[in-house]
Design a protein around this motif. Structure first.
Motif, PDB file in Angstrom:
ATOM      1  N   THR A   1       0.850  -1.181   0.000  1.00  0.00           N
ATOM      2  CA  THR A   1       0.000   0.000   0.000  1.00  0.00           C
ATOM      3  C   THR A   1       0.887   1.232   0.000  1.00  0.00           C
ATOM      4  N   LEU A   2       0.733   2.053  -1.011  1.00  0.00           N
ATOM      5  CA  LEU A   2       1.495   3.300  -1.086  1.00  0.00           C
ATOM      6  C   LEU A   2       0.567   4.404  -0.611  1.00  0.00           C
ATOM      7  N   ASP A   3       0.877   4.935   0.582  1.00  0.00           N
ATOM      8  CA  ASP A   3      -0.085   5.859   1.204  1.00  0.00           C
ATOM      9  C   ASP A   3       0.571   7.116   1.773  1.00  0.00           C
TER      10      ASP A   3
ATOM     11  N   VAL B   1      -2.803   3.831  -2.765  1.00  0.00           N
ATOM     12  CA  VAL B   1      -2.774   2.917  -3.911  1.00  0.00           C
ATOM     13  C   VAL B   1      -2.361   1.532  -3.419  1.00  0.00           C
ATOM     14  N   VAL B   2      -3.216   0.549  -3.682  1.00  0.00           N
ATOM     15  CA  VAL B   2      -2.918  -0.826  -3.279  1.00  0.00           C
ATOM     16  C   VAL B   2      -2.582  -1.630  -4.531  1.00  0.00           C
ATOM     17  N   MET B   3      -1.462  -2.333  -4.495  1.00  0.00           N
ATOM     18  CA  MET B   3      -1.154  -3.212  -5.629  1.00  0.00           C
ATOM     19  C   MET B   3      -0.764  -4.596  -5.143  1.00  0.00           C
ATOM     20  N   SER B   4      -1.077  -5.583  -5.957  1.00  0.00           N
ATOM     21  CA  SER B   4      -0.650  -6.935  -5.646  1.00  0.00           C
ATOM     22  C   SER B   4       0.833  -7.033  -5.970  1.00  0.00           C
TER      23      SER B   4
ATOM     24  N   LYS C   1       2.667  -9.602  -5.330  1.00  0.00           N
ATOM     25  CA  LYS C   1       2.866 -10.970  -5.790  1.00  0.00           C
ATOM     26  C   LYS C   1       2.711 -11.056  -7.307  1.00  0.00           C
ATOM     27  N   LEU C   2       1.596 -10.532  -7.787  1.00  0.00           N
ATOM     28  CA  LEU C   2       1.293 -10.541  -9.222  1.00  0.00           C
ATOM     29  C   LEU C   2       2.413  -9.887 -10.029  1.00  0.00           C
ATOM     30  N   HIS C   3       2.912  -8.765  -9.547  1.00  0.00           N
ATOM     31  CA  HIS C   3       3.967  -8.050 -10.270  1.00  0.00           C
ATOM     32  C   HIS C   3       5.311  -8.783 -10.157  1.00  0.00           C
ATOM     33  N   ALA C   4       5.660  -9.201  -8.931  1.00  0.00           N
ATOM     34  CA  ALA C   4       6.988  -9.777  -8.697  1.00  0.00           C
ATOM     35  C   ALA C   4       7.163 -11.138  -9.375  1.00  0.00           C
TER      36      ALA C   4
ATOM     37  N   LYS D   1       6.198 -11.806 -12.421  1.00  0.00           N
ATOM     38  CA  LYS D   1       6.418 -11.670 -13.868  1.00  0.00           C
ATOM     39  C   LYS D   1       7.478 -10.644 -14.247  1.00  0.00           C
ATOM     40  N   ILE D   2       7.753  -9.706 -13.340  1.00  0.00           N
ATOM     41  CA  ILE D   2       8.629  -8.584 -13.695  1.00  0.00           C
ATOM     42  C   ILE D   2       9.910  -8.654 -12.878  1.00  0.00           C
ATOM     43  N   ALA D   3      11.053  -8.378 -13.524  1.00  0.00           N
ATOM     44  CA  ALA D   3      12.333  -8.381 -12.811  1.00  0.00           C
ATOM     45  C   ALA D   3      12.269  -7.374 -11.660  1.00  0.00           C
TER      46      ALA D   3
ATOM     47  N   ASP E   1      14.426  -5.515 -10.237  1.00  0.00           N
ATOM     48  CA  ASP E   1      15.090  -4.215 -10.354  1.00  0.00           C
ATOM     49  C   ASP E   1      14.429  -3.275 -11.366  1.00  0.00           C
ATOM     50  N   THR E   2      13.370  -3.716 -12.006  1.00  0.00           N
ATOM     51  CA  THR E   2      12.569  -2.800 -12.816  1.00  0.00           C
ATOM     52  C   THR E   2      11.989  -1.727 -11.888  1.00  0.00           C
ATOM     53  N   CYS E   3      11.596  -2.131 -10.709  1.00  0.00           N
ATOM     54  CA  CYS E   3      11.013  -1.202  -9.733  1.00  0.00           C
ATOM     55  C   CYS E   3      12.025  -0.831  -8.655  1.00  0.00           C
ATOM     56  N   HIS E   4      12.685  -1.835  -8.078  1.00  0.00           N
ATOM     57  CA  HIS E   4      13.705  -1.588  -7.047  1.00  0.00           C
ATOM     58  C   HIS E   4      15.010  -1.274  -7.780  1.00  0.00           C
TER      59      HIS E   4
ATOM     60  N   PRO F   1       7.765   9.882 -10.171  1.00  0.00           N
ATOM     61  CA  PRO F   1       8.431   8.636 -10.579  1.00  0.00           C
ATOM     62  C   PRO F   1       7.506   7.419 -10.539  1.00  0.00           C
ATOM     63  N   LEU F   2       6.558   7.417  -9.597  1.00  0.00           N
ATOM     64  CA  LEU F   2       5.633   6.281  -9.519  1.00  0.00           C
ATOM     65  C   LEU F   2       4.657   6.314 -10.688  1.00  0.00           C
ATOM     66  N   HIS F   3       4.163   7.480 -10.999  1.00  0.00           N
ATOM     67  CA  HIS F   3       3.287   7.586 -12.169  1.00  0.00           C
ATOM     68  C   HIS F   3       4.010   7.107 -13.416  1.00  0.00           C
TER      69      HIS F   3
ATOM     70  N   LEU G   1       6.746   5.175 -13.827  1.00  0.00           N
ATOM     71  CA  LEU G   1       7.048   3.738 -13.848  1.00  0.00           C
ATOM     72  C   LEU G   1       5.783   2.911 -14.057  1.00  0.00           C
ATOM     73  N   CYS G   2       4.784   3.152 -13.233  1.00  0.00           N
ATOM     74  CA  CYS G   2       3.592   2.292 -13.214  1.00  0.00           C
ATOM     75  C   CYS G   2       2.744   2.486 -14.467  1.00  0.00           C
ATOM     76  N   ILE G   3       2.427   3.738 -14.780  1.00  0.00           N
ATOM     77  CA  ILE G   3       1.489   3.995 -15.873  1.00  0.00           C
ATOM     78  C   ILE G   3       2.132   3.698 -17.230  1.00  0.00           C
TER      79      ILE G   3
ATOM     80  N   CYS H   1       4.253   1.418 -17.987  1.00  0.00           N
ATOM     81  CA  CYS H   1       4.224  -0.021 -18.257  1.00  0.00           C
ATOM     82  C   CYS H   1       2.795  -0.492 -18.531  1.00  0.00           C
ATOM     83  N   HIS H   2       1.840  -0.001 -17.759  1.00  0.00           N
ATOM     84  CA  HIS H   2       0.443  -0.416 -17.974  1.00  0.00           C
ATOM     85  C   HIS H   2      -0.033  -0.033 -19.380  1.00  0.00           C
ATOM     86  N   LYS H   3       0.422   1.120 -19.831  1.00  0.00           N
ATOM     87  CA  LYS H   3       0.040   1.545 -21.187  1.00  0.00           C
ATOM     88  C   LYS H   3       0.711   0.648 -22.224  1.00  0.00           C
ATOM     89  N   LYS H   4       1.998   0.404 -22.008  1.00  0.00           N
ATOM     90  CA  LYS H   4       2.769  -0.405 -22.953  1.00  0.00           C
ATOM     91  C   LYS H   4       2.195  -1.816 -23.051  1.00  0.00           C
ATOM     92  N   GLU H   5       1.817  -2.374 -21.902  1.00  0.00           N
ATOM     93  CA  GLU H   5       1.314  -3.750 -21.865  1.00  0.00           C
ATOM     94  C   GLU H   5      -0.179  -3.816 -22.177  1.00  0.00           C
ATOM     95  N   ALA H   6      -0.828  -2.655 -22.214  1.00  0.00           N
ATOM     96  CA  ALA H   6      -2.283  -2.588 -22.355  1.00  0.00           C
ATOM     97  C   ALA H   6      -2.987  -3.429 -21.288  1.00  0.00           C
TER      98      ALA H   6
HETATM   99  C1  HEC Z   1       6.820  -3.575 -16.118  1.00  0.00           C
HETATM  100  C2  HEC Z   1       5.374  -3.513 -16.060  1.00  0.00           C
HETATM  101  C3  HEC Z   1       4.635  -3.016 -14.841  1.00  0.00           C
HETATM  102  C4  HEC Z   1       5.056  -2.104 -13.891  1.00  0.00           C
HETATM  103  C5  HEC Z   1       6.379  -1.381 -13.794  1.00  0.00           C
HETATM  104  C6  HEC Z   1       3.927  -1.939 -12.985  1.00  0.00           C
HETATM  105  N1  HEC Z   1       2.882  -2.723 -13.361  1.00  0.00           N
HETATM  106 FE1  HEC Z   1       1.038  -2.803 -12.454  1.00  0.00          FE
HETATM  107  N2  HEC Z   1       0.466  -4.239 -13.735  1.00  0.00           N
HETATM  108  C7  HEC Z   1       1.205  -4.712 -14.806  1.00  0.00           C
HETATM  109  C8  HEC Z   1       0.444  -5.720 -15.523  1.00  0.00           C
HETATM  110  C9  HEC Z   1       0.924  -6.508 -16.752  1.00  0.00           C
HETATM  111  C10 HEC Z   1      -0.795  -5.826 -14.850  1.00  0.00           C
HETATM  112  C11 HEC Z   1      -1.962  -6.728 -15.187  1.00  0.00           C
HETATM  113  C12 HEC Z   1      -1.780  -8.052 -14.500  1.00  0.00           C
HETATM  114  C13 HEC Z   1      -2.878  -9.005 -14.868  1.00  0.00           C
HETATM  115  O1  HEC Z   1      -4.019  -8.540 -15.056  1.00  0.00           O
HETATM  116  O2  HEC Z   1      -2.565 -10.176 -14.968  1.00  0.00           O
HETATM  117  C14 HEC Z   1      -0.750  -4.876 -13.735  1.00  0.00           C
HETATM  118  C15 HEC Z   1      -1.784  -4.686 -12.827  1.00  0.00           C
HETATM  119  C16 HEC Z   1      -1.821  -3.742 -11.819  1.00  0.00           C
HETATM  120  C17 HEC Z   1      -2.908  -3.528 -10.891  1.00  0.00           C
HETATM  121  C18 HEC Z   1      -4.199  -4.333 -10.822  1.00  0.00           C
HETATM  122  C19 HEC Z   1      -3.918  -5.652 -10.122  1.00  0.00           C
HETATM  123  C20 HEC Z   1      -3.398  -5.432  -8.724  1.00  0.00           C
HETATM  124  O3  HEC Z   1      -2.181  -5.423  -8.540  1.00  0.00           O
HETATM  125  O4  HEC Z   1      -4.190  -5.224  -7.809  1.00  0.00           O
HETATM  126  C21 HEC Z   1      -2.538  -2.494 -10.053  1.00  0.00           C
HETATM  127  C22 HEC Z   1      -3.349  -1.877  -8.931  1.00  0.00           C
HETATM  128  C23 HEC Z   1      -1.200  -2.090 -10.464  1.00  0.00           C
HETATM  129  N3  HEC Z   1      -0.794  -2.853 -11.544  1.00  0.00           N
HETATM  130  C24 HEC Z   1      -0.484  -1.096  -9.834  1.00  0.00           C
HETATM  131  C25 HEC Z   1       0.840  -0.796 -10.143  1.00  0.00           C
HETATM  132  C26 HEC Z   1       1.635   0.209  -9.449  1.00  0.00           C
HETATM  133  C27 HEC Z   1       1.130   1.102  -8.326  1.00  0.00           C
HETATM  134  C28 HEC Z   1       2.863   0.193 -10.017  1.00  0.00           C
HETATM  135  C29 HEC Z   1       4.069   1.060  -9.700  1.00  0.00           C
HETATM  136  C30 HEC Z   1       4.569   1.015  -8.339  1.00  0.00           C
HETATM  137  C31 HEC Z   1       2.855  -0.806 -11.083  1.00  0.00           C
HETATM  138  N4  HEC Z   1       1.615  -1.384 -11.131  1.00  0.00           N
HETATM  139  C32 HEC Z   1       3.942  -1.083 -11.901  1.00  0.00           C
HETATM  140  C33 HEC Z   1       2.469  -4.325 -15.171  1.00  0.00           C
HETATM  141  C34 HEC Z   1       3.261  -3.405 -14.484  1.00  0.00           C
END
Ligand code: HEC
Ligand code: HEC
Ligand code: HEC
Ligand code: HEC
Length: 123
Positions: free
Chosen positions: A29-31, A40-43, A45-48, A50-52, A54-57, A98-100, A102-104, A106-111
């Motif tokens: 939780t980034l608060d 902002v709450v992010m999983s 686990k889900l990120h770690a 699939k993504i290296a 040091d992309t974030c750290h 920097p958080l915007h 990094l996070c946004i 990648c989300h745009k790039k990956e759609a």
């Molecule tokens: C290198 C790529 C990448 C980066 C960097 C990244 N994300 Fe994501 N993120 C994804 C992908 C891909 C998904 C979709 C995963 C899925 O649906 O399987 C996702 C999903 C999410 C979700 C929805 C699922 C969840 O985690 O609850 C949130 C919220 C999120 N990202 C927040 C963040 C935040 C905040 C950061 C920055 C600190 C971040 N992401 C950085 C690739 C990235």
């Protein structure tokens, strides 16, 4: 090495690795901006999975789940930085915070993943 000694050696190594690694968070939780923006709450686990790491750290090149011992928070450097060359997480800008960035980016790039304000800053 005698077999029993080798066995002892291997057990010792496994124990050392187990001590070195930290428990990875399930979610983070980034608060730090919660007075202005909903946290902002992010999983993690889900990120770690699939993504290296040091992309974030990015200050810990080559970090892995096995080598992670201490991982500084983003805020320890990016919240109200003293040096102007360190980007600030107080910025609203989608290109300067920097958080915007990094996070946004990648989300745009990956759609995949949130790109709209309210999808991350959930009220
Ligand atoms: C290198 C790529 C990448 C980066 C960097 C990244 N994300 Fe994501 N993120 C994804 C992908 C891909 C998904 C979709 C995963 C899925 O649906 O399987 C996702 C999903 C999410 C979700 C929805 C699922 C969840 O985690 O609850 C949130 C919220 C999120 N990202 C927040 C963040 C935040 C905040 C950061 C920055 C600190 C971040 N992401 C950085 C690739 C990235
Ligand atoms: C998509 C970005 C992203 C990826 C990939 C990622 N992390 Fe993180 N991690 C974060 C964020 C953001 C935090 C919360 C940091 C904060 O509170 O400022 C965090 C927190 C942590 C923490 C807890 C730190 C603490 O004391 O609160 C550890 C440990 C950690 N990460 C290790 C790892 C390891 C090891 C990997 C690779 C297997 C990894 N991370 C991959 C973004 C990421
Ligand atoms: C030990 C201090 C430190 C920590 C911890 C740290 N950063 Fe940084 N970060 C910096 C510095 C210094 C820069 C500027 C120089 C550079 O680009 O390396 C930077 C730059 C960045 C940039 C590039 C911004 C741009 O405009 O290109 C991003 C993105 C970023 N950090 C995200 C993060 C995230 C996310 C975390 C937490 C998971 C984090 N940082 C943790 C020090 C740190
Ligand atoms: C991918 C997720 C994500 C999206 C999309 C996003 N943000 Fe953020 N934003 C963050 C994170 C993470 C932080 C750091 C939050 C913290 O530590 O409290 C942040 C910080 C901020 C801050 C800093 C506030 C402060 O005083 O420190 C502002 C303002 C902000 N966001 C506004 C916005 C606006 C406006 C939008 C839409 C145009 C937006 N955000 C979209 C993740 C996101």
């Amino acid at each position: 090495m005698t077999p029993w000694f080798r066995a002892l050696f291997v057990v010792g190594l496994v124990a050392a690795v187990a001590v070195a690694a930290v428990q990875l968070p399930e979610t983070v939780t980034l608060d730090k901006a919660k007075n202005k923006q909903a946290p902002v709450v992010m999983s993690h686990k889900l990120h770690a999975e699939k993504i290296a790491c040091d992309t974030c750290h990015h200050t810990q090149k080559g970090l892995t789940a096995q080598t992670a011992t201490e991982v500084p928070t983003c805020a320890s450097c990016h919240l109200d930085p003293a040096k102007p060359e360190v980007p600030s997480m107080r910025e609203m800008s989608l290109t300067k915070n920097p958080l915007h960035k990094l996070c946004i980016d990648c989300h745009k790039k990956e759609a995949k993943g949130p790109t709209k304000c309210a999808e991350c800053h959930k009220k």
